[in-house]
Design an enzyme around this catalytic site. Sequence first.
Site, mmCIF file in Angstrom:
data_model
loop_
_atom_site.group_PDB
_atom_site.id
_atom_site.type_symbol
_atom_site.label_atom_id
_atom_site.label_comp_id
_atom_site.label_asym_id
_atom_site.label_seq_id
_atom_site.Cartn_x
_atom_site.Cartn_y
_atom_site.Cartn_z
ATOM 1 N N VAL A 185 0.829 -1.199 0.000
ATOM 2 C CA VAL A 185 0.000 0.000 0.000
ATOM 3 C C VAL A 185 0.871 1.260 0.000
ATOM 4 C CG1 VAL A 185 -1.790 1.279 1.254
ATOM 5 C CG2 VAL A 185 -1.870 -1.220 1.172
ATOM 6 N N CYS A 186 2.008 1.199 0.676
ATOM 7 C CA CYS A 186 2.864 2.383 0.854
ATOM 8 C C CYS A 186 3.257 3.061 -0.458
ATOM 9 C CB CYS A 186 4.104 2.025 1.667
ATOM 10 S SG CYS A 186 3.730 1.504 3.355
ATOM 11 N N PRO A 187 3.745 2.324 -1.461
ATOM 12 C CA PRO A 187 4.122 3.026 -2.695
ATOM 13 C C PRO A 187 2.933 3.668 -3.403
ATOM 14 C CG PRO A 187 4.297 0.642 -2.979
ATOM 15 C CD PRO A 187 4.118 0.897 -1.519
#
Length: 204
Positions: free
Chosen positions: A50-52
Site C-alpha cells: 500500500v505504501c508506494p
Amino acid sequence: MSSTMVRREMPEFTMDAYDAKSGHYTTVSSEDYKGKWAVICFYPADFTFVCPTEIAAMNAKYDEFQQMGVEILAVSVDSKFSHKRFVETEPVLAGLQLTIGADTTQEVSRDFGVLIEEEGVALRGRFLFNPDGVCVAQEVQADSVGRNVNEFLRQVEAWQYATKTGEVCPAGWRPGKKTLPVNTDAEQMTGRVGDYITIEEILS
C-alpha cells in the site's frame, strides 16, 4: 503512543533523507518547515504494497501542493539507502519529486505518536502543520488501507481558507461553496446553522 498531535507544535527533529527530485542524500529538520504549511506523512516501510501507492498519489498532486505553498516530507524507519533503492526500483514511484526522511532511530515516529513499539514501524500517520508550526489536522490508520490524497487536498484548502478569513468550513467544503461566517455572525447563527445552510448544500 500519544492520542493526538492536533493543536500541538511540531516536534523537533533532524534526520537523514533521500531527495528523490535531485537523486541525492540530504538532511532534513523541523527547522526546514518553520513559517510554512507542511505535511509530515509517515508510512510503515519501503518495499511494501500500500505504501508506494500512497507515496505515488501524493507525488501526483505535488505541483498542486506546491502552488498552495505546502511542503511535503514522507517518513519511514528505513534507511536513506533503502529509500533510494525503493524509489529506483518501484515502477509506480517513477518521477518521484518528494523527499523521504530516514527515521532509523524511530525517535521521530515516537515523538509524533505513530510508532508501533513492538514492531518498530510507524502507522500511516499524516499531519498538517500551519505556518505557526501547530498541527491543525491529522489522520492515522493501520496498514491495510491507504489514505485519500484528494480528500487531504480538500482539507488543506479548507484550512488555508479558514485561517485566512476567520470563517469556518462546514463538512465537505470546497472553494466556492458556502462557509459559516461565525467571525461576524456568531450570535445570530448559534443554534440556527440549519437556517443558513441546508444538508443538500453540505452534500453537494
